[in-house]
Design a protein around this motif. Structure first.
Motif, mmCIF file in Angstrom:
data_model
loop_
_atom_site.group_PDB
_atom_site.id
_atom_site.type_symbol
_atom_site.label_atom_id
_atom_site.label_comp_id
_atom_site.label_asym_id
_atom_site.label_seq_id
_atom_site.Cartn_x
_atom_site.Cartn_y
_atom_site.Cartn_z
ATOM 1 N N LEU A 130 -30.723 8.689 9.785
ATOM 2 C CA LEU A 130 -29.286 7.105 9.466
ATOM 3 C C LEU A 130 -29.545 7.617 7.943
ATOM 4 N N LEU A 131 -30.778 7.594 7.763
ATOM 5 C CA LEU A 131 -30.725 7.699 5.424
ATOM 6 C C LEU A 131 -30.207 8.769 5.372
ATOM 7 N N VAL A 132 -30.286 10.099 6.231
ATOM 8 C CA VAL A 132 -29.519 11.321 5.699
ATOM 9 C C VAL A 132 -27.922 11.047 5.851
ATOM 10 N N MET A 133 -27.741 10.066 6.617
ATOM 11 C CA MET A 133 -26.176 10.215 7.145
ATOM 12 C C MET A 133 -25.421 8.938 6.500
ATOM 13 N N VAL A 134 -25.773 8.531 5.229
ATOM 14 C CA VAL A 134 -25.613 7.298 5.592
ATOM 15 C C VAL A 134 -24.311 7.094 4.906
ATOM 16 N N LYS A 135 -23.916 8.122 3.848
ATOM 17 C CA LYS A 135 -22.880 8.065 2.957
ATOM 18 C C LYS A 135 -21.514 8.534 4.396
ATOM 19 N N THR A 136 -22.280 9.356 5.069
ATOM 20 C CA THR A 136 -20.634 9.599 6.188
ATOM 21 C C THR A 136 -20.823 8.808 7.488
ATOM 22 N N ILE A 137 -21.560 7.599 8.074
ATOM 23 C CA ILE A 137 -21.547 6.505 8.313
ATOM 24 C C ILE A 137 -20.238 6.000 7.108
ATOM 25 N N VAL A 138 -21.110 5.566 6.403
ATOM 26 C CA VAL A 138 -19.371 4.763 5.443
ATOM 27 C C VAL A 138 -18.445 5.866 4.919
ATOM 28 N N SER A 139 -18.354 6.913 5.509
ATOM 29 C CA SER A 139 -17.129 7.494 5.500
ATOM 30 C C SER A 139 -16.367 6.662 6.587
ATOM 31 N N VAL A 140 -16.888 6.979 7.621
ATOM 32 C CA VAL A 140 -16.531 7.711 9.366
ATOM 33 C C VAL A 140 -16.034 5.389 8.990
ATOM 34 N N MET A 141 -16.350 4.807 8.480
ATOM 35 C CA MET A 141 -15.959 2.998 8.439
ATOM 36 C C MET A 141 -14.852 3.441 8.134
ATOM 37 N N SER A 142 -14.456 4.176 7.440
ATOM 38 C CA SER A 142 -13.341 4.119 6.607
ATOM 39 C C SER A 142 -13.410 2.738 5.423
ATOM 40 N N THR A 143 -14.406 2.918 4.781
ATOM 41 C CA THR A 143 -14.505 2.057 3.684
ATOM 42 C C THR A 143 -13.629 1.858 2.901
ATOM 43 N N PRO A 144 -12.888 0.619 2.544
ATOM 44 C CA PRO A 144 -12.181 0.626 1.047
ATOM 45 C C PRO A 144 -12.967 0.938 -0.073
ATOM 46 N N GLU A 145 -11.901 1.951 -1.090
ATOM 47 C CA GLU A 145 -13.057 2.529 -2.224
ATOM 48 C C GLU A 145 -13.632 1.445 -2.782
ATOM 49 N N GLU A 146 -13.100 0.585 -2.997
ATOM 50 C CA GLU A 146 -13.680 -0.692 -4.023
ATOM 51 C C GLU A 146 -15.249 -1.314 -2.932
ATOM 52 N N ALA A 147 -15.152 -0.676 -1.848
ATOM 53 C CA ALA A 147 -16.763 -1.356 -1.276
ATOM 54 C C ALA A 147 -17.180 -0.299 -0.355
ATOM 55 N N VAL A 148 -17.269 0.618 -1.263
ATOM 56 C CA VAL A 148 -18.546 2.269 -0.910
ATOM 57 C C VAL A 148 -19.179 1.831 -1.665
ATOM 58 N N ARG A 149 -19.703 1.591 -2.781
ATOM 59 C CA ARG A 149 -20.676 1.394 -3.737
ATOM 60 C C ARG A 149 -21.554 1.018 -2.880
ATOM 61 N N GLY A 150 -21.478 -0.691 -2.583
ATOM 62 C CA GLY A 150 -21.610 -1.509 -1.931
ATOM 63 C C GLY A 150 -22.204 -1.558 -0.422
ATOM 64 N N THR A 151 -21.648 -0.218 0.080
ATOM 65 C CA THR A 151 -22.005 -0.683 1.412
ATOM 66 C C THR A 151 -22.885 0.337 1.696
ATOM 67 N N VAL A 152 -22.691 1.398 1.024
ATOM 68 C CA VAL A 152 -24.052 2.691 0.813
ATOM 69 C C VAL A 152 -25.567 1.709 0.438
ATOM 70 N N ALA A 153 -25.339 1.354 -0.434
ATOM 71 C CA ALA A 153 -26.397 0.497 -1.192
ATOM 72 C C ALA A 153 -26.962 -0.268 -0.149
ATOM 73 N N TYR A 154 -25.816 -1.293 1.135
ATOM 74 C CA TYR A 154 -27.358 -2.100 1.857
ATOM 75 C C TYR A 154 -26.943 -1.123 2.751
ATOM 76 N N LEU A 155 -26.350 -0.235 3.557
ATOM 77 C CA LEU A 155 -27.505 0.055 4.550
ATOM 78 C C LEU A 155 -28.509 1.232 4.433
ATOM 79 N N THR A 156 -28.257 1.600 3.143
ATOM 80 C CA THR A 156 -29.855 2.359 2.980
ATOM 81 C C THR A 156 -30.828 1.775 2.662
#
Length: 449
Positions: A110-136
């Motif tokens: 999951l640590l390797v795939m974190v950015k892929t997961i955020v992308s698959v979730m269609s995360t709004p651009e404004e929330a991408v950075r925060g979502t990556v930090a949270y999940l990592t």
């Protein structure tokens, strides 16, 4: 720690066992609620969306781990009901071995795939950075999430639902304090919410292990019990894997719905995320009944008390339907104030209230099929639960949610109703299978050895 659940009033046994279970689930849900509430107080909609999306991913992982642990609860419960002491120790040991291996693999992948997961979730651009930090940060804490669920599954299989409640209470209190520090004082945003959650899980596991070792809570493990044994691993996975996949697919279905909402815009995404948190509280009763039915029925099946297992199912369904009707009544009248607890944005409150009024009907139907799933799992028939959930997801929940979003772009109410339709299909399948088994068409219904 060990408690026999095969004697006394069935209804009283359900209540006494499920209440600590219910409080445990409430406290676990409070984790995410605290994160979302505090992030909403100190940050904007982008951070709220990041935490809501990230916590939904973590919820999916957690329920899959809990589903896999169902195999341990059932296996240990049957051994307790049959008073097989060596089998109890071997079941606990194999549980520890399996779950530690699973948690190590999950963490790395999951640590390797974190950015892929955020992308698959269609995360709004404004929330991408925060979502990556949270999940990592949360992915780093998976071993501790797993450890907590190992401890809980063992205790509940042995008839003790109170100790896990105390352990999660410790974690919840720590999480609230740490969230206030990291989000409020230090201004760390979504990363602070994740750090508070991860550290609180670590504290809970450390304290629970210390208590177990110091008080010798009835657990006696030898090195040989930790050695993987084919028959016990097979018994654990036979029940746990279908439940884990079932819960995973259910969460994937909700993630797909979240993705659909995310594509509608930031306000829709925030509204769906907030309502999922509120529904998480309402689903505490159905969830606690699922686990209660599986644990109580497992012990009664191990003791040969099949009539008592059936009564447990019937009382649990009655409790869930009654609570569901109450939830529907409250939310039809007061959806806006509940959504408004998490945001002051008028559009988010309006959209969230629409979604809630459609979604809340699922409390009645989901509670019913949860109880049947617990009953089937106790008999080793968890594949039935897996199949009816797959049918509801693929034939109703996802396609109807997509159609609702396409045909009704200005309201989330029809998307909420789509989840209810999926649960309705599950209920029909469960009742049909139960009646089929009762009529004796399944002569090889598993019985304890």
């Amino acid at each position: 720690m060990e408690k026999n659940l095969t004697r006394g009033s069935v209804f009283k046994t359900i209540i006494s066992f499920s209440l600590p279970f219910l409080l445990s689930y409430f406290l676990q849900t409070l984790y995410g609620m605290a994160d979302l509430f505090l992030i909403g107080q100190f940050n904007g909609v982008d951070s709220t969306t990041a935490v809501s999306i990230g916590s939904q991913v973590m919820h999916m992982l957690t329920v899959m781990i809990v589903g896999l642990a169902m195999g341990s609860t059932v296996m240990i419960g049957k051994a307790v009901g049959a008073d097989q002491r060596e089998e109890i120790s071997a079941a606990v040991g194999n549980t520890v071995t399996l779950f530690m291996g699973v948690s190590a693999v999950l963490t790395v992948v999951l640590l390797v795939m974190v950015k892929t997961i955020v992308s698959v979730m269609s995360t709004p651009e404004e929330a991408v950075r925060g979502t990556v930090a949270y999940l990592t940060i949360c992915f780093m804490g998976i071993p501790f999430i797993t450890a907590y669920n190992i401890i809980s599954s063992v205790f509940r299989g042995m008839g003790d639902s109170k100790s896990p409640m105390y352990f999660v209470a410790i974690a919840c209190a720590a999480n609230i304090v740490l969230d206030l520090l990291f989000i409020g004082v230090l201004g760390m945003g979504p990363a602070g919410a994740a750090l508070g959650t991860t550290l609180s899980q670590t504290i809970s596991v450390a304290i629970s292990l210390w208590i177990i070792m110091k008080k010798q809570k009835g657990l006696s493990l030898r090195k040989t019990d930790l050695r993987p044994q084919k028959n016990r691993m097979a018994a654990l996975l036979k029940v746990g894997l279908p439940v884990a996949f079932q819960d995973g697919f259910i969460q994937i279905a909700f993630i797909v719905i979240t993705v659909i909402a995310n594509q509608r815009g930031l306000n829709d995404a925030a509204a769906v995320g907030i309502v999922e948190k509120i529904i998480g509280i309402l689903f505490l009763v159905p969830s606690s009944m699922l686990s209660t039915v599986s644990a109580l029925c497992a012990q009664n099946i191990g003791a040969g008390r099949h009539d008592r297992a059936k009564k447990t199912l019937m009382f649990a369904v009655l409790i869930c339907v009654s609570f569901g009707l109450l939830s529907v009544s409250v939310m039809q009248l007061a959806a806006e104030p509940f959504v408004g607890l998490f945001t002051e944005d008028g559009d988010v409150i309006r959209l969230g209230s629409q979604y809630m009024r459609g979604y809340v009907w699922d409390c009645i139907l989901a509670g019913t099929h949860f109880c049947f799933s617990g009953y089937f799992c106790a008999y080793g028939l968890s594949l039935i639960s897996f199949l009816h959930n797959i049918a509801s997801i693929t034939l109703a929940r996802i396609p109807l949610a997509y159609l609702a979003s396409t045909c009704f772009p200005d309201t989330l109410f029809p998307m909420g109703l789509a989840t209810t339709a999926g649960s309705g299909l599950s209920v029909m399948i469960c009742i049909g299978v139960f009646l089929w088994l009762e009529r004796g068409k399944r002569k090889d219904l598993p019985r304890p050895a």
